[in-house]
Design a protein around this motif. Structure first.
Motif, short mmCIF file in Angstrom:
data_model
loop_
_atom_site.label_atom_id
_atom_site.label_comp_id
_atom_site.label_asym_id
_atom_site.label_seq_id
_atom_site.Cartn_x
_atom_site.Cartn_y
_atom_site.Cartn_z
N SER A 50 0.85 -1.19 0.00
CA SER A 50 0.00 0.00 0.00
C SER A 50 0.88 1.24 0.00
N LEU A 51 0.82 2.01 -1.08
CA LEU A 51 1.63 3.22 -1.18
C LEU A 51 0.92 4.39 -0.52
N PRO A 52 1.69 5.34 0.05
CA PRO A 52 1.07 6.54 0.62
C PRO A 52 0.29 7.29 -0.45
N SER A 53 -0.80 7.92 -0.04
CA SER A 53 -1.67 8.63 -0.98
C SER A 53 -1.38 10.13 -0.94
N LEU A 54 -1.25 10.72 -2.12
CA LEU A 54 -1.05 12.16 -2.26
C LEU A 54 -2.38 12.79 -2.64
N GLN A 55 -2.85 13.75 -1.85
CA GLN A 55 -4.14 14.39 -2.10
C GLN A 55 -3.93 15.75 -2.77
N LEU A 56 -4.81 16.10 -3.69
CA LEU A 56 -4.74 17.39 -4.34
C LEU A 56 -4.90 18.51 -3.32
N ASP A 57 -4.11 19.58 -3.51
CA ASP A 57 -4.17 20.79 -2.68
C ASP A 57 -3.76 20.53 -1.22
N GLU A 58 -3.10 19.43 -0.97
CA GLU A 58 -2.57 19.17 0.37
C GLU A 58 -1.07 18.93 0.29
N ALA A 126 17.65 20.33 -13.80
CA ALA A 126 16.32 19.75 -13.57
C ALA A 126 15.49 20.66 -12.68
N ALA A 127 14.22 20.81 -13.05
CA ALA A 127 13.32 21.64 -12.26
C ALA A 127 12.76 20.81 -11.13
N ALA A 128 12.06 21.45 -10.18
CA ALA A 128 11.48 20.77 -9.03
C ALA A 128 9.97 20.69 -9.15
N SER A 129 9.44 20.70 -10.37
CA SER A 129 8.01 20.59 -10.57
C SER A 129 7.73 19.98 -11.94
N LEU A 130 6.54 19.44 -12.10
CA LEU A 130 6.12 18.92 -13.39
C LEU A 130 4.63 19.21 -13.58
N ARG A 131 4.21 19.23 -14.84
CA ARG A 131 2.81 19.44 -15.18
C ARG A 131 2.40 18.40 -16.22
N ARG A 132 1.12 18.02 -16.18
CA ARG A 132 0.64 17.05 -17.15
C ARG A 132 -0.88 17.13 -17.26
N ARG A 133 -1.38 17.07 -18.50
CA ARG A 133 -2.81 16.96 -18.73
C ARG A 133 -3.18 15.48 -18.79
N ILE A 134 -4.22 15.09 -18.06
CA ILE A 134 -4.57 13.70 -17.87
C ILE A 134 -5.56 13.24 -18.94
N ASP A 135 -5.26 12.11 -19.55
CA ASP A 135 -6.11 11.57 -20.61
C ASP A 135 -7.23 10.68 -20.09
N GLU A 136 -6.99 9.96 -18.98
CA GLU A 136 -7.98 9.04 -18.45
C GLU A 136 -8.07 9.18 -16.94
N SER A 137 -9.26 9.06 -16.41
CA SER A 137 -9.43 9.08 -14.96
C SER A 137 -8.84 7.80 -14.37
N GLY A 138 -8.23 7.93 -13.16
CA GLY A 138 -7.67 6.76 -12.52
C GLY A 138 -6.62 7.11 -11.50
N ASP A 139 -5.92 6.09 -11.01
CA ASP A 139 -4.84 6.27 -10.04
C ASP A 139 -3.51 6.34 -10.76
N TYR A 140 -2.71 7.31 -10.39
CA TYR A 140 -1.39 7.54 -10.99
C TYR A 140 -0.32 7.43 -9.90
N MET A 141 0.90 7.19 -10.33
CA MET A 141 2.00 7.05 -9.39
C MET A 141 2.97 8.22 -9.52
N VAL A 142 3.29 8.84 -8.39
CA VAL A 142 4.27 9.91 -8.33
C VAL A 142 5.53 9.37 -7.66
N VAL A 143 6.68 9.56 -8.31
CA VAL A 143 7.94 9.06 -7.76
C VAL A 143 8.85 10.25 -7.45
N ARG A 160 -1.70 20.33 -7.35
CA ARG A 160 -2.89 21.17 -7.51
C ARG A 160 -3.37 21.08 -8.95
N LEU A 161 -4.64 21.41 -9.16
CA LEU A 161 -5.21 21.47 -10.50
C LEU A 161 -5.09 22.88 -11.03
N MET A 162 -4.74 23.02 -12.30
CA MET A 162 -4.60 24.31 -12.94
C MET A 162 -5.78 24.54 -13.88
#
Length: 476
Positions: A50-58, A126-143, A160-162
């Motif tokens: 079970s991986l830790p969960s990252l919540q938007l805006d937290e 290397a920057a300390a941030s990334l952005r991506r537009r999501i094609d499908e709803s679901g669970d993603y992994m952040v490393v 956060r959502l832009m």
């Protein structure tokens, strides 16, 4: 979303790792073997964990330590988190804190979607941030991974959502924020009134490239006119429907961009005219964008006319057309400005304004003045085999009349050791010009001439040049 045929292992980014192996790797065949967990078994155990969960805006706090998962290729350590995202969402993930690390985002099939190392600028850190537009709803992994095997320390992770512009129709003026992906984005905009407008695309993620298409085959493109890797198109537009295409100059990963459009700031200061009447002593301003512009004026009596075209944006070029008259100039006004001077009979004339070679675009000023004369000036008559020697003054053009009594081929030479000679011959429907046709900086016009009166103009290519010259006419 495209799926790989087989499951792949995780990647710790920063240009370092290509696979995740839990345990130790064998550097070579002579090294004493240490216990290695089978890759399939490792993946099964990782998936079941079970991986830790990252919540938007937290904000989530973590730390890379020697107990963190190991990238067996370079010895760096990493931590993984899950993030639930909806289709069409644009997510921004930021890494903060003392850790010198990078971020990566994977989909459910462990395909890499984005990295904080910007692929558009390979020599940038290397920057300390990334952005991506999501094609499908679901669970993603952040490393979160360290830059190298020496990178340890605490970190903070936020997401956060832009907000993006969702409409493909833009108002004038307006601003749009978009996400560059695949072939770019296309917007429509309506121009209600003719005038000068500006379209600007900026991005820190991709090399911005703009295309503007409109009525009657109108099309303009730009890459870097806004500085750095940003794009700008400024042009005089007629009313109609236009398409704005925002894309990247090269095949690059996705990125955020902004698009701003509105009236050009110069439009509020000047009234621009790209055609119509050129009145004496009434300067006008226009905008050149690659197409030759035409103006007209009429003289009620003979006059010596001077026309200037001034621009700091491009190399100005002028032409004057009339009955048995054709005069042109490139840099006679100094620097890249054009100046025409010609004594003219009463009548109607046409002025064409453009750039030298039709390159460039921008603002210009066009002005004309006329001085009344009783008759066209002449330095005398030029006869066959009777050379004329004279001295040309700075900024002056010398005019000679020649009468052809018998049709044939004639050669007209302007020779000088003092200046770059430029020769013109007008009459009987012919408008002939030459710069260096006689070799060196001398001029020559060789042509078949019908009987009638002609005017030869002896001048320097540069407006400030002067000196002695010889003008001669021969029958070939």
């Amino acid at each position: 979303m495209a799926n790989r045929a087989s499951t792949v292992t995780l990647v710790a980014l920063g240009g370092a790792a290509v696979g995740l192996i839990v345990g130790w790797q064998l550097p070579d065949s002579t090294t004493t073997a240490a216990p290695v967990i089978d890759a399939a078994e490792a993946e099964t155990e990782a998936d079941s964990a079970s991986l830790p969960s990252l919540q938007l805006d937290e904000r989530l706090r973590g730390e890379i330590t020697s107990a963190s998962e190991l990238n067996g290729k370079d010895g760096s350590r990493f931590e993984r988190f899950t993030l639930t995202l909806e289709e069409e969402a644009l997510v921004e993930i930021e890494l903060g804190g003392p850790l010198q690390g990078t971020l990566s985002l994977y989909d459910a099939d462990e395909q890499l979607l984005a990295s904080s190392a910007n692929p558009a600028y390979y020599d940038a850190p290397a920057a300390a941030s990334l952005r991506r537009r999501i094609d499908e709803s679901g669970d993603y992994m952040v490393v979160v991974s360290g830059h190298d095997m020496h990178s340890y320390g605490p970190f903070t992770l936020t997401s956060r959502l832009m907000e993006l512009t969702t409409s493909d129709t833009l108002e004038m003026p307006s601003r749009a924020d978009g996400w560059m992906q695949d072939d770019g984005d296309t917007y429509s905009v309506t121009i209600e009134e003719s005038g000068l407008y500006q379209f600007e695309m900026r991005s820190s993620d991709v090399d911005a490239y703009l295309v503007l298409e409109g009525p009657n085959g109108y099309r303009r493109e730009d890459d870097d006119s806004a500085g750095n890797l940003d794009a700008r198109i400024a042009d005089f537009l007629e009313p109609g429907e236009y398409r704005v295409i925002a894309r990247s100059a090269y095949e690059q990963e996705g990125g955020l961009y902004s698009l701003e459009l509105g009236p050009h700031e110069l439009a509020s200061d000047e009234t621009l005219r790209n055609s119509g009447t050129l009145a004496m002593d009434e300067p006008l301003h226009g905008w050149f964008s690659g197409e030759t512009l035409t103006y007209e004026f009429t003289l009620d009596a003979p006059a010596a006319v001077t026309i200037d075209m001034l621009s700091s944006d491009f190399d100005a070029y002028l032409e004057l057309h009339g009955d048995n008259v054709f005069v042109s100039d490139d840099d006679g006004g100094g620097e890249l400005n054009a100046r025409l001077y010609s004594p003219l009979e009463a009548g109607s004339y046409r002025v064409t304004a453009r750039s030298h070679g039709s390159h460039g675009s921008g603002l210009f000023e066009l002005r004309a003045s006329a001085t009344a004369i009783d008759e066209l000036p002449s330095n005398g008559q030029l006869e066959v085999n009777s050379p004329v020697s004279a001295r040309l003054q700075p900024g002056v053009r010398d005019y000679y009349e020649l009468v052809v009594e018998e049709a044939g081929r004639y050669r007209l030479d302007l020779l000088s050791d003092d200046f770059d000679a430029y020769l013109e011959l007008d009459g009987q429907g012919q408008y002939l010009r030459d710069d260096d046709g006689a070799g060196g900086l001398n001029s020559r016009i060789s042509a078949h001439l019908e009987p009638g009166s002609y005017r030869a103009t002896a001048r320097a290519y540069g407006n400030s040049e002067s000196g002695s010259y010889t003008l001669q006419l021969h029958r070939e």
